[in-house]
Scaffold this motif. Structure first.
Motif, PDB file in Angstrom:
ATOM      1  N   MET A   1       0.840  -1.174   0.000  1.00 43.47           N
ATOM      2  CA  MET A   1       0.000   0.000   0.000  1.00 43.47           C
ATOM      3  C   MET A   1       0.885   1.238   0.000  1.00 43.47           C
ATOM      4  SD  MET A   1      -3.213  -0.757   2.462  1.00 43.47           S
ATOM      5  CE  MET A   1      -3.149  -2.425   3.055  1.00 43.47           C
ATOM      6  N   ARG A   2       0.393   2.261  -0.678  1.00 44.47           N
ATOM      7  CA  ARG A   2       1.180   3.488  -0.757  1.00 44.47           C
ATOM      8  C   ARG A   2       0.317   4.702  -0.423  1.00 44.47           C
ATOM      9  NH1 ARG A   2      -0.904   3.359  -5.674  1.00 44.47           N
ATOM     10  NH2 ARG A   2      -0.567   4.907  -7.266  1.00 44.47           N
ATOM     11  N   ILE A   3       0.985   5.742   0.058  1.00 44.98           N
ATOM     12  CA  ILE A   3       0.318   7.001   0.389  1.00 44.98           C
ATOM     13  C   ILE A   3       0.667   8.010  -0.687  1.00 44.98           C
ATOM     14  CG2 ILE A   3       0.166   8.898   2.032  1.00 44.98           C
ATOM     15  CD1 ILE A   3       0.754   6.956   4.228  1.00 44.98           C
ATOM     16  N   ILE A   4      -0.381   8.666  -1.193  1.00 44.27           N
ATOM     17  CA  ILE A   4      -0.207   9.679  -2.225  1.00 44.27           C
ATOM     18  C   ILE A   4      -0.978  10.935  -1.822  1.00 44.27           C
ATOM     19  CG2 ILE A   4       0.105   7.961  -4.068  1.00 44.27           C
ATOM     20  CD1 ILE A   4      -2.792   8.601  -4.958  1.00 44.27           C
ATOM     21  N   PRO A   5      -0.573  12.085  -2.346  1.00 42.44           N
ATOM     22  CA  PRO A   5      -1.380  13.285  -2.102  1.00 42.44           C
ATOM     23  C   PRO A   5      -2.659  13.223  -2.935  1.00 42.44           C
ATOM     24  CG  PRO A   5       0.593  13.825  -3.388  1.00 42.44           C
ATOM     25  CD  PRO A   5       0.650  12.363  -3.084  1.00 42.44           C
ATOM     26  N   THR A  50      -2.810  19.161   1.803  1.00 39.10           N
ATOM     27  CA  THR A  50      -2.945  18.609   3.148  1.00 39.10           C
ATOM     28  C   THR A  50      -3.777  17.331   3.201  1.00 39.10           C
ATOM     29  OG1 THR A  50      -4.870  20.000   3.643  1.00 39.10           O
ATOM     30  CG2 THR A  50      -2.693  20.892   4.224  1.00 39.10           C
ATOM     31  N   VAL A  51      -4.284  16.867   2.050  1.00 39.43           N
ATOM     32  CA  VAL A  51      -5.116  15.669   2.013  1.00 39.43           C
ATOM     33  C   VAL A  51      -4.320  14.550   1.352  1.00 39.43           C
ATOM     34  CG1 VAL A  51      -7.306  14.659   1.250  1.00 39.43           C
ATOM     35  CG2 VAL A  51      -7.192  17.091   1.847  1.00 39.43           C
ATOM     36  N   PHE A  52      -4.320  13.391   2.023  1.00 40.48           N
ATOM     37  CA  PHE A  52      -3.556  12.248   1.539  1.00 40.48           C
ATOM     38  C   PHE A  52      -4.451  11.017   1.478  1.00 40.48           C
ATOM     39  CE2 PHE A  52      -0.877  15.257   3.709  1.00 40.48           C
ATOM     40  CZ  PHE A  52       0.142  15.458   2.796  1.00 40.48           C
ATOM     41  N   MET A  53      -4.119  10.101   0.573  1.00 42.86           N
ATOM     42  CA  MET A  53      -4.908   8.889   0.392  1.00 42.86           C
ATOM     43  C   MET A  53      -3.991   7.676   0.457  1.00 42.86           C
ATOM     44  SD  MET A  53      -7.501  10.161  -2.674  1.00 42.86           S
ATOM     45  CE  MET A  53      -6.389   9.624  -3.939  1.00 42.86           C
ATOM     46  N   VAL A  54      -4.487   6.595   1.048  1.00 46.24           N
ATOM     47  CA  VAL A  54      -3.790   5.319   1.044  1.00 46.24           C
ATOM     48  C   VAL A  54      -4.395   4.502  -0.091  1.00 46.24           C
ATOM     49  CG1 VAL A  54      -3.290   3.190   2.304  1.00 46.24           C
ATOM     50  CG2 VAL A  54      -3.354   5.384   3.522  1.00 46.24           C
ATOM     51  N   MET A  55      -3.524   4.027  -0.969  1.00 46.71           N
ATOM     52  CA  MET A  55      -3.954   3.257  -2.127  1.00 46.71           C
ATOM     53  C   MET A  55      -3.531   1.792  -1.977  1.00 46.71           C
ATOM     54  SD  MET A  55      -5.348   5.748  -3.754  1.00 46.71           S
ATOM     55  CE  MET A  55      -5.761   4.932  -5.291  1.00 46.71           C
ATOM     56  N   ASP A  56      -4.443   0.897  -2.287  1.00 49.03           N
ATOM     57  CA  ASP A  56      -4.155  -0.531  -2.382  1.00 49.03           C
ATOM     58  C   ASP A  56      -4.382  -0.871  -3.842  1.00 49.03           C
ATOM     59  OD1 ASP A  56      -3.704  -3.193  -2.017  1.00 49.03           O
ATOM     60  OD2 ASP A  56      -5.411  -3.543  -0.677  1.00 49.03           O
ATOM     61  N   GLY A  57      -3.301  -0.859  -4.625  1.00 49.56           N
ATOM     62  CA  GLY A  57      -3.443  -0.937  -6.078  1.00 49.56           C
ATOM     63  C   GLY A  57      -4.082   0.350  -6.558  1.00 49.56           C
ATOM     64  N   ASP A  58      -5.219   0.238  -7.254  1.00 49.05           N
ATOM     65  CA  ASP A  58      -5.940   1.412  -7.739  1.00 49.05           C
ATOM     66  C   ASP A  58      -7.076   1.833  -6.813  1.00 49.05           C
ATOM     67  OD1 ASP A  58      -4.352   1.637  -9.990  1.00 49.05           O
ATOM     68  OD2 ASP A  58      -5.656   0.353 -11.212  1.00 49.05           O
ATOM     69  N   GLU A  59      -7.233   1.125  -5.705  1.00 50.75           N
ATOM     70  CA  GLU A  59      -8.354   1.373  -4.793  1.00 50.75           C
ATOM     71  C   GLU A  59      -7.926   2.284  -3.639  1.00 50.75           C
ATOM     72  OE1 GLU A  59     -11.502  -1.192  -2.059  1.00 50.75           O
ATOM     73  OE2 GLU A  59      -9.822  -2.205  -3.001  1.00 50.75           O
ATOM     74  N   THR A  60      -8.714   3.322  -3.387  1.00 54.57           N
ATOM     75  CA  THR A  60      -8.500   4.180  -2.228  1.00 54.57           C
ATOM     76  C   THR A  60      -9.065   3.469  -1.011  1.00 54.57           C
ATOM     77  OG1 THR A  60      -8.736   6.151  -3.613  1.00 54.57           O
ATOM     78  CG2 THR A  60      -8.932   6.462  -1.232  1.00 54.57           C
TER      79      THR A  60
END
Length: 184
Positions: A1-5, A50-60
């Motif tokens: 999983m990755r964190i993106i803005p 200031t808003v970040f999302m955790v992605m699992d593949g293409d899913e937020t």
């Protein structure tokens, strides 16, 4: 999983994400987040980076807002003079509940705040959501106080005034961090 803005084109996705969380809270008998969140306000926080999302593949699968600004009327002048970062709108998709994504995201926020030179990671939680308050205490936050007056509408009662904080530390959160490097 990755964190993106989050990006401006994520507004609809994040609003739907919040609606899903509000529906779940309603099923639990909690009145949190029942008013729709204004899209223009969300867009402004996204544009402020200031808003970040955790992605699992293409899913937020989760989102968090991490900001240097506190909501007005919650923290004392002395507290505001301490280097701090403030988290809000932490939400984990029900499909990924129970996997400690929220705890890891709090660790990521504390790590990022630490690298930005902040001493404290602070939050305000829904005053009537005792389960959420217990969760934050289990995540190492310490209760500060509850602010009940001075809400956004005509200075009336505040619904999100349970305050907690924990010291920032370098942390191994386990996410691939695809957010911009920190500039002090």
């Amino acid at each position: 999983m990755r964190i993106i803005p989050a990006q401006p084109n994520d507004v609809a996705k994040l609003l739907a994400f919040r609606e899903e969380a509000a529906a779940w809270l309603t099923r639990l008998g909690i009145d949190q987040w029942q008013r729709p969140y204004p899209a223009d306000r969300l867009l402004a926080t996204i544009k402020a980076d200031t808003v970040f999302m955790v992605m699992d593949g293409d899913e937020t699968v989760a989102t968090i807002t991490l900001t240097p600004e506190a909501e007005e009327g919650l923290w004392t002048e002395a507290e505001l003079n301490e280097p701090s970062r403030f988290i809000n709108k932490l939400t984990v998709a029900r499909t990924h509940a129970g996997q400690n994504i929220g705890g890891r995201l709090l660790d990521w926020a504390g790590d990022r705040a630490y690298r930005e030179g902040a001493k404290w990671l602070r939050l305000d939680a829904w005053t009537a959501n005792e389960a959420l308050q217990r969760y934050y205490l289990q995540q190492g936050f310490e209760y500060v106080r509850t602010v009940r007056e001075g809400g956004a509408v005509n200075g009336g009662p505040r619904v999100s005034g349970w305050l907690a904080q924990r010291r920032t530390v370098a942390a191994d959160h386990g996410f691939e961090d695809s957010t911009p490097d920190i500039i002090r």
